[in-house]
Design a protein around this motif. Structure first.
Motif, PDB file in Angstrom:
ATOM      1  N   TRP A 194      55.699   2.418  14.867  1.00  0.00           N
ATOM      2  CA  TRP A 194      54.693   2.165  15.901  1.00  0.00           C
ATOM      3  C   TRP A 194      55.181   1.256  17.023  1.00  0.00           C
ATOM      4  O   TRP A 194      54.378   0.721  17.787  1.00  0.00           O
ATOM      5  N   LYS A 195      56.489   1.095  17.140  1.00  0.00           N
ATOM      6  CA  LYS A 195      57.044   0.344  18.264  1.00  0.00           C
ATOM      7  C   LYS A 195      57.526   1.326  19.329  1.00  0.00           C
ATOM      8  O   LYS A 195      58.050   2.382  19.007  1.00  0.00           O
ATOM      9  N   MET A 198      52.916   5.434  20.688  1.00  0.00           N
ATOM     10  CA  MET A 198      53.084   4.159  21.375  1.00  0.00           C
ATOM     11  C   MET A 198      54.217   4.221  22.403  1.00  0.00           C
ATOM     12  O   MET A 198      54.492   3.236  23.083  1.00  0.00           O
ATOM     13  N   SER A 199      54.856   5.359  22.511  1.00  0.00           N
ATOM     14  CA  SER A 199      56.057   5.498  23.336  1.00  0.00           C
ATOM     15  C   SER A 199      55.831   6.302  24.612  1.00  0.00           C
ATOM     16  O   SER A 199      56.796   6.670  25.289  1.00  0.00           O
ATOM     17  N   TYR A 206      59.635   3.461  21.713  1.00  0.00           N
ATOM     18  CA  TYR A 206      61.052   3.825  21.681  1.00  0.00           C
ATOM     19  C   TYR A 206      61.240   5.210  22.291  1.00  0.00           C
ATOM     20  O   TYR A 206      60.504   6.139  21.970  1.00  0.00           O
ATOM     21  N   GLU A 250      56.382   6.633   9.750  1.00  0.00           N
ATOM     22  CA  GLU A 250      55.095   6.783  10.433  1.00  0.00           C
ATOM     23  C   GLU A 250      54.257   7.888   9.798  1.00  0.00           C
ATOM     24  O   GLU A 250      53.027   7.785   9.741  1.00  0.00           O
ATOM     25  N   GLU A 304      61.340   0.477  14.371  1.00  0.00           N
ATOM     26  CA  GLU A 304      60.240   0.084  13.490  1.00  0.00           C
ATOM     27  C   GLU A 304      58.991   0.918  13.787  1.00  0.00           C
ATOM     28  O   GLU A 304      58.725   1.276  14.936  1.00  0.00           O
TER      29      GLU A 304
END
Length: 239
Positions: free
Chosen positions: A204-205, A221-222, A207, A170, A202
């Motif tokens: 930008w997923k 994004m988390s 988590y 990232e 992965e």
């Protein structure tokens, strides 16, 4: 039983790598707040020094970069006059009584890597929450706080602990998007050096991972999954 969450955002600063103004990442405050409110929890936003907070420009969904144009939750938050006013004068950690809170959650953004090394009270408070069995949580570049923490034996706080945080992949994406090196050091590299059991998914997923009452989230994004993990932990350890 309702819980009270202390959300810590980084103070405004100037990046030593890009010379840009840096601050906190908006979605890492707005998305957790949504989850906490839905759980019936209260919250307070504070920063190490207090006063006016500044969001990183690209975290603003209206910024011309379009980096956060997808963020409808933050768009709604920015339409809330009370929320916007709150950001103009947050309390400092010196004005916070930790006994009033069940969890601390440190939001990210670009500023943490430039300011958390000197944020001694935040370092002490985060460690105290953890040692008292309260939730100690950090998200994205907010996990920079973990770099500075020590156990009573002087060893790194994160040694042997399962954590996540902004990944090298990232960072590569961010550098490419900005066209320059953005950060002075990297979360993944530094936490691994300190003995952390680092993991990520992965780029930008969403988590997040829990190691007991230590809860960390990978990136911007988390925010929701990190906040939900805090809610789940507190609901199971109701006191």
């Amino acid at each position: 039983m309702s819980k009270n969450i202390l959300i810590v955002a980084a103070d405004p600063a100037i990046s030593t790598t890009t010379c840009w103004p840096v601050g906190f990442w908006l979605s890492e405050v707005t998305h957790p707040i949504k989850v906490f409110r839905e759980a019936g929890y209260t919250h307070v936003i504070a920063s190490p020094k207090g006063g006016k907070l500044e969001m990183d420009a690209m975290s603003n969904p209206h910024d011309e970069s379009g980096r956060s144009a997808w963020d409808e939750i933050s768009k709604t938050a920015l339409e809330d006059e009370n929320f916007v006013k709150q950001l103009t004068n947050v309390p400092s950690l010196n004005d916070i009584n930790p006994d009033d809170f069940d969890a601390i959650m440190v939001a990210g953004g670009q500023s943490p890597l430039f300011t958390f090394g000197e944020a001694s009270l935040l370092q002490e408070m985060f460690t105290a929450f953890y040692n008292q069995g309260k939730v100690a949580s950090a998200l994205c570049h907010g996990t920079a706080i973990l770099r500075y923490l020590k156990n009573e034996n002087g060893k790194p706080f994160v040694d042997g602990k399962k954590v996540t945080g902004f990944s090298n992949g990232e960072e590569d994406d961010s550098d490419a998007f900005a066209g320059t090196k953005v950060m002075p050091w990297r979360i993944e590299d530094e936490l691994i050096k300190l003995g952390a059991v680092y993991s990520s998914v992965e780029n930008w997923k969403p988590y997040a991972i829990a190691d007991g009452n230590l809860i960390t989230g990978q990136q911007n994004m988390s925010g929701e999954v990190t906040a939900q993990m805090i809610v789940d932990y507190l609901s199971k350890h109701n006191s």
